[in-house]
Design an enzyme around this catalytic site. Structure first.
Site, PDB file in Angstrom:
ATOM      1  N   PRO A  25      42.625  26.733  36.983  1.00 40.58           N
ATOM      2  CG  PRO A  25      43.572  28.692  36.170  1.00 40.58           C
ATOM      3  CD  PRO A  25      43.509  27.230  35.946  1.00 40.58           C
ATOM      4  CB  THR A  27      35.372  31.727  38.222  1.00 40.84           C
ATOM      5  OG1 THR A  27      36.412  32.423  37.538  1.00 40.84           O
ATOM      6  CG2 THR A  27      34.544  32.729  39.011  1.00 40.84           C
ATOM      7  CG  HIS A 169      42.797  34.914  33.337  1.00 36.94           C
ATOM      8  ND1 HIS A 169      42.754  34.524  32.017  1.00 36.94           N
ATOM      9  CD2 HIS A 169      41.635  34.465  33.895  1.00 36.94           C
ATOM     10  CE1 HIS A 169      41.619  33.861  31.783  1.00 36.94           C
ATOM     11  NE2 HIS A 169      40.931  33.802  32.917  1.00 36.94           N
ATOM     12  N   GLY A 170      45.660  35.782  30.786  1.00 34.46           N
ATOM     13  CA  GLY A 170      45.696  36.505  29.518  1.00 34.46           C
ATOM     14  C   GLY A 170      44.770  35.901  28.485  1.00 34.46           C
ATOM     15  CB  ALA A 171      43.008  32.913  28.384  1.00 35.42           C
ATOM     16  CG  HIS A 172      39.354  31.989  28.887  1.00 32.16           C
ATOM     17  ND1 HIS A 172      39.455  31.293  30.063  1.00 32.16           N
ATOM     18  CD2 HIS A 172      39.899  31.170  27.934  1.00 32.16           C
ATOM     19  CE1 HIS A 172      40.033  30.116  29.837  1.00 32.16           C
ATOM     20  NE2 HIS A 172      40.310  30.027  28.555  1.00 32.16           N
ATOM     21  CE1 TYR A 174      36.331  37.339  32.201  1.00 30.42           C
ATOM     22  CE2 TYR A 174      37.747  35.444  31.828  1.00 30.42           C
ATOM     23  CZ  TYR A 174      36.532  35.977  32.215  1.00 30.42           C
ATOM     24  OH  TYR A 174      35.515  35.142  32.622  1.00 30.42           O
ATOM     25  NE  ARG A 223      43.852  28.333  31.636  1.00 31.10           N
ATOM     26  CZ  ARG A 223      42.684  27.795  31.927  1.00 31.10           C
ATOM     27  NH1 ARG A 223      41.703  28.529  32.396  1.00 31.10           N
ATOM     28  NH2 ARG A 223      42.487  26.498  31.754  1.00 31.10           N
TER      29      ARG A 223
END
Length: 366
Positions: A25, A27, A169-172, A174, A223
């Site tokens: 993924p 952006t 999306h469970g990373a970075h 956020y 993720r």
């Protein structure tokens, strides 16, 4: 390079991919007012035609007023946006690929450079994005419940549109990652806690809701990252035991695949072993994993934003680790962003045709 291992089929529930290569993924911000355009559909269809086994979409936000910090990233809600995503998945399937949307809530975030802000304040477990940076409000119990429901609805819509999987999306740094991190989750209710295992509760409830909405036979990915975008050496789980306490509840809730984000796939996660994040996640949980991080290039993704260019690099070490059984799938980002035929070139050993990467590629859909 002998890349035969990358071209074995992979089968798990609704996933039946022709090879082990995943489009990571990334952006792109080419969806005005959150609606994916015909150009976005063509962008993904080209990667499917180029023999990518599984495409994971750019982050696409769930139905919360402040889930997005950018007016041009896509939504995964609303009639117009979902119609755009229908065109995307139809094009991918027509070209022989499989795909899942990465569903996303950005949590507490910096304001967009353009000055655009969402209609309501950013929301997170606390008002902080990181220590010392406050730019929103702490979520109420009602906001948390509505957010969990919105993740579930997005996944149900993805299944209804014909997508083959969903990635959370469970990373970075956020929203979900903000719940994991003690620096941003200082709650004293059931959504907080002193241990990483306790702070996993929000992610677990999101997974449970999605699993309830899509059924047991639909492949579900999450993720995760140990690092923070401004601190590459940061680790949520400091050792194998903490990682087990973090990941095991997500397995119990219904996760099938862990997408383990790293800056460089070859870097070991803990001392005393050369296993990377994906290797440890698979060893601990027994679940399938996706490894990622500077695959096929000699520089990392975050350096690209600082203007650093990258050149093609060998896949020998990646293949060695895959042959050893460390992980099941490999996510590729920047090489596919600038070259839809990257997979075909690797398969045919046309390495002299591989392209480097420059930050200018971020400014256009190829």
């Amino acid at each position: 390079m002998n890349t035969d291992s990358l071209f074995r089929p992979f089968n798990l529930k609704t996933l039946n991919t022709k090879n082990r290569i995943v489009m990571a993924p990334m952006t792109r911000s080419f969806s005005p007012d959150g609606v994916p355009t015909a150009d976005v559909a063509k962008y993904y269809a080209k990667r499917a035609a180029g023999e990518v086994g599984l495409i994971l979409s750019e982050g696409t936000v769930i139905n919360r007023p402040s889930s997005s910090a950018d007016p041009n990233i896509p939504h995964f809600y609303g009639e117009k946006a979902l119609a755009g995503w229908q065109d995307v998945i139809n094009g991918v399937h027509t070209n022989g690929g499989q795909m899942g949307p990465q569903i996303w809530h950005q949590g507490i975030h910096a304001n967009h450079a353009s000055g655009w802000v969402p209609s309501t304040p950013f929301e997170g477990p606390s008002s902080f994005n990181s220590p010392g940076f406050e730019n929103g409000v702490a979520m109420t119990d009602a906001a948390i419940a509505d957010t969990i429901a919105a993740f579930g609805q997005a996944a149900a819509d993805a299944k209804a549109l014909g997508f083959d999987t969903v990635e959370i999306h469970g990373a970075h740094q956020y929203l979900i990652d903000q719940f994991f991190w003690d620096a941003t989750n200082n709650r004293t209710d059931i959504w907080g806690g002193k241990t990483l295992a306790e702070r996993t509760r929000f992610a677990v409830e999101v997974i449970k809701e999605i699993r309830k909405r899509v059924g047991e036979d639909f492949a579900l990915i999450i993720r995760l990252s140990q690092f923070k975008p401004a601190a590459y050496d940061f680790k949520l789980a400091k050792n194998e035991n903490e990682m087990e306490q973090w990941l095991a509840p997500m397995v119990d809730a219904g996760i099938d695949i862990f997408h383990c984000s790293q800056r460089r796939f070859w870097e070991p996660e803990f001392e005393g072993s050369d296993l990377n994040f994906a290797g440890w996640a698979k060893k601990i949980t027994g679940k399938a994993t996706i490894s990622v991080g500077s695959v096929g290039l000699d520089g990392d993704f975050f350096g690209a934003f600082a203007g650093q260019s990258s050149q093609p690099s060998s896949l020998d070490e990646l293949v060695r680790r895959m042959d050893r059984g460390d992980f099941d799938l490999v996510a590729v980002g920047r090489p596919l962003l600038s070259d839809p035929q990257w997979v075909e070139k690797i398969k045919a050993n046309r390495t002299d045709e591989l392209k480097g990467f420059t930050k200018e590629a971020l400014a256009e859909l190829v």
